[in-house]
Design an enzyme around this catalytic site. Structure first.
Site, PDB file in Angstrom:
ATOM      1  CG  ASP A  21      62.065  20.681  95.780  1.00 46.32           C
ATOM      2  OD1 ASP A  21      62.901  21.429  96.745  1.00 46.32           O
ATOM      3  OD2 ASP A  21      61.246  20.131  96.454  1.00 46.32           O
ATOM      4  CG  ASN A  23      64.056  22.788 100.189  1.00 44.44           C
ATOM      5  OD1 ASN A  23      63.485  22.579  99.190  1.00 44.44           O
ATOM      6  ND2 ASN A  23      64.138  23.854 100.842  1.00 44.44           N
ATOM      7  CG  ASP A  25      60.433  23.794  98.828  1.00 44.16           C
ATOM      8  OD1 ASP A  25      60.846  23.420  97.801  1.00 44.16           O
ATOM      9  OD2 ASP A  25      60.939  24.922  99.062  1.00 44.16           O
ATOM     10  CG  ASP A  29      65.883  24.049  95.602  1.00 46.06           C
ATOM     11  OD1 ASP A  29      67.053  23.613  94.908  1.00 46.06           O
ATOM     12  OD2 ASP A  29      65.219  23.446  96.260  1.00 46.06           O
ATOM     13  CG  ASP A  98      63.497  37.636  83.149  1.00 51.02           C
ATOM     14  OD1 ASP A  98      63.044  38.493  82.803  1.00 51.02           O
ATOM     15  OD2 ASP A  98      63.218  36.206  83.002  1.00 51.02           O
ATOM     16  CG  ASP A 200      59.518  40.636  81.702  1.00 52.42           C
ATOM     17  OD1 ASP A 200      59.312  39.420  81.265  1.00 52.42           O
ATOM     18  OD2 ASP A 200      58.692  41.251  82.271  1.00 52.42           O
ATOM     19  CD  GLU A 257      58.621  38.973  76.712  1.00 49.59           C
ATOM     20  OE1 GLU A 257      57.915  38.074  76.646  1.00 49.59           O
ATOM     21  OE2 GLU A 257      58.813  39.922  77.732  1.00 49.59           O
ATOM     22  CG  HIS A 329      58.734  31.886  80.894  1.00 47.36           C
ATOM     23  ND1 HIS A 329      59.615  32.534  80.173  1.00 47.36           N
ATOM     24  CD2 HIS A 329      58.159  32.792  81.694  1.00 47.36           C
ATOM     25  CE1 HIS A 329      59.643  33.762  80.275  1.00 47.36           C
ATOM     26  NE2 HIS A 329      58.632  33.940  80.902  1.00 47.36           N
ATOM     27  CG  ASP A 330      55.689  34.140  78.730  1.00 49.03           C
ATOM     28  OD1 ASP A 330      55.682  33.712  79.729  1.00 49.03           O
ATOM     29  OD2 ASP A 330      56.799  35.100  78.578  1.00 49.03           O
TER      30      ASP A 330
END
Ligand code: GLC
Ligand code: CA
Length: 558
Positions: A21, A23, A25, A29, A98, A200, A257, A329-330
């Site tokens: 990140d 900035n 938040d 990003d 993706d 995906d 996938e 990520h899964d």
């Protein structure tokens, strides 16, 4: 197998929300990714797959897209995306996005129009059907729990289909107009200079158009999607068209996938003339997956895991160039899933790395894998963000598990394990953000982080750099890309070993995948050792001694 331009590359998946990140938040990003391109280049990465950065209400963290032509402001701007593509190109790297086209977000303008007028043009972009006396048309269960049917807002007896969350309505691929929209969009991105796509959940785009119910397989009276997938014939018609209209003309690299296909479909999907360039080798990741919920899974059993790796390598030999992963990520973190917690350390993590990366196929790393990031304990279910974690937790409670037991299964398998912020250094929030991170930072960042490992020669990170350089080296690159794969020493306990061989070279990857010392009586004398994860290699006569998780790569005279 035909040689392809991407065969000798190495890929890396970024989960943008958790990468860096810039900035404050609390959300990673595009600028953060641009800042780290040199880091990735230095690691040996050629392709970067970005999990979705399109505008999204984030019900499934970007896998619910509300505009295929945009960038979500949380991640940055289209100018930054263009800059990322250009900066990557400068470094001879490619960006892969993706492609999420089984479903859109319910906030996509198509779906909003469909709700307004289900009989109109956009109604036909989705699957909207009449219910049976206000009950759903059939008993299919969504991947995230509950019925795949949701009432169309404002209608008594109209339902729309969503195989995933109710905010992810399925797109109707039977509709040519919808397909044209998708091809136009894919080509638009490829013309921007993307190297390709990760595709995906693609097997789901073909439905069983009889819409029949199946025998219930749970107390909810519903049945898993796998039943309908078995009966949905003809996905290839769509995939061939997508390939011919989009991927082929751009010579794009694509990785699917793909779950739920049979062995005889491998070549059709990812052979020389397949729908995709490659597909993920998920077989070994499914070790211990019994039942449909996490609390039913068993820890990884070494023999089963090894058998699955070998089976995959053998069945794809000469046909398919798969993409090899230990996590994404899964999935849980590979270092937590494939290594018993008490064995975690440099030897085990480095052994696991080499086993994955020296196989046949394209090595794919997931962010943080290169420093040995692990699963993370969350104190309560509220602390989790992931939609499927909430579902699996609930299922565990309904099955009679205590809260602690249900949380334990989330600790092992939650998708949030891989989504905790990247651990850059030992400063606050692991250097991921100056603000409040969107998801808990794993407290082990103080010892497991990039900055510390960059300084230490013997770190996991520096080992990964050597390993990828070895894999791609002038000398052995061809062997690893194209050499045959042959399992070895399967009858010696705790040994995971395989040969790679081509016309000019032959090597053995030999690993004692356990915390106990072991030894192997070599059937054939090797010439020299070319890669190690321990400084010392001991051989007595023809017996190769192996320390816990010791791995050697030995070369034979040819
Ligand atoms: C894929 C993605 C997963 C997502 C799902 C629905 O499996 O990897 O993260 O939830 O598709 O898009
Ligand atoms: Ca940010």
């Amino acid at each position: 197998m035909e040689k392809k331009w991407w065969h000798k590359k190495c890929a890396y998946q970024i989960y943008p929300k958790s990468f860096l990140d810039t900035n404050g938040d609390g959300i990673g990003d595009l600028k953060g990714i641009i800042n780290k391109l040199d880091y990735l280049k230095g690691l040996g990465v050629d392709f970067i797959w970005l999990s979705p950065v399109y505008p999204s209400p984030m019900k499934d963290n970007g896998y619910d897209i509300s505009d295929y032509y945009g960038i979500d402001p949380a991640f940055g701007t289209m100018e930054e995306m263009d800059r990322l593509i250009a900066e990557a190109k400068k470094r001879d790297m490619g960006i892969i996005m993706d492609l999420v086209v089984n479903h859109s977000s319910d906030q996509h303008k198509w779906f909003r129009e469909a709700v307004k007028n289900p009989e109109g043009k956009y109604g036909k972009y989705y699957y909207i059907m009449d219910g049976k006396d206000q009950n759903p048309p059939n008993n299919w269960r969504s991947y995230f729990g509950g019925s795949v049917w949701e009432k169309l807002p404002g209608y008594e007896n109209k339902f729309y289909l969503h195989l995933f969350a109710k905010e992810q309505p399925d797109l109707n691929w039977e509709n040519e107009e919808l397909r044209e929209e998708i091809y136009k969009m894919v080509n638009w991105w490829l013309e921007k200079g993307l190297a390709g796509f990760r595709i995906d959940a693609i097997i789901n785009i073909k439905k069983d158009l009889t819409w029949q119910s199946f025998e219930a397989d749970g107390p909810d009276g519903l049945c898993g999607i796998q039943n309908m997938l078995k009966n949905a014939k003809g996905v290839g018609v769509f995939l061939r068209e997508l390939r011919d209209r989009c991927f082929r003309p751009h010579d794009a690299f694509t990785v699917g996938e793909v779950f739920d296909i049979t062995e005889d479909q491998l070549e059709e999907f990812a052979g020389d003339n397949g729908y995709f360039s490659s597909m993920f080798a998920f077989g070994h990741c499914m070790t211990g997956h019994e039942g449909s919920y996490w609390h039913e899974y068993r820890p990884v059993d070494f023999k089963e895991w090894r058998a699955r790796i070998f089976q995959d390598q053998v069945r794809t030999a000469g046909l398919v160039y798969e993409s090899n992963i230990i996590e994404n990520h899964d999935e849980p973190r590979g270092a937590s899933n494939f290594i018993p917690e008490e064995d975690y350390g440099f030897p085990s993590v480095s052994a696991l790395a080499a086993i994955s990366i020296l196989q046949h196929g394209l090595p794919f790393l997931y962010q943080g894998q290169e420093i040995g990031m692990t699963n993370c304990r969350f104190e309560s279910i509220e602390e989790y963000d992931d939609i499927s974690t909430k579902d699996c937790y609930q299922a565990a409670i309904l099955a009679g598990l205590t809260k602690e037991e249900a949380l334990e299964s989330c600790y092992r398998y939650s998708r949030d394990n891989a989504r905790t912020p990247m651990q850059w250094n030992s400063s606050k929030n692991a250097g991921f953000t100056a603000g409040t991170p969107w998801l808990k930072v794993n407290p082990n960042y103080r010892s497991i982080n990039v900055a510390a490992q960059e300084k230490e020669y013997g770190s996991i990170l520096n080992y990964y750099k050597r390993l990828l350089a070895f894999r791609k080296s002038e000398e052995y690159g061809d062997l690893f890309a194209y050499g045959s794969f042959q399992s070895a020493y399967e009858d010696t306990e705790n040994i995971l070993a395989f040969f790679r061989e081509d016309d000019t070279k032959k090597i053995l990857v030999l690993c004692n995948y356990s915390s106990k010392e072991s030894s192997v009586v070599l059937k054939e004398e090797y010439n020299n050792i070319i890669f190690v994860n321990y400084p010392k290699v001991t051989q007595i006569g023809n017996t190769q001694k192996l320390l816990p998780y010791q791995l050697i790569v030995a070369e034979y005279e040819k």
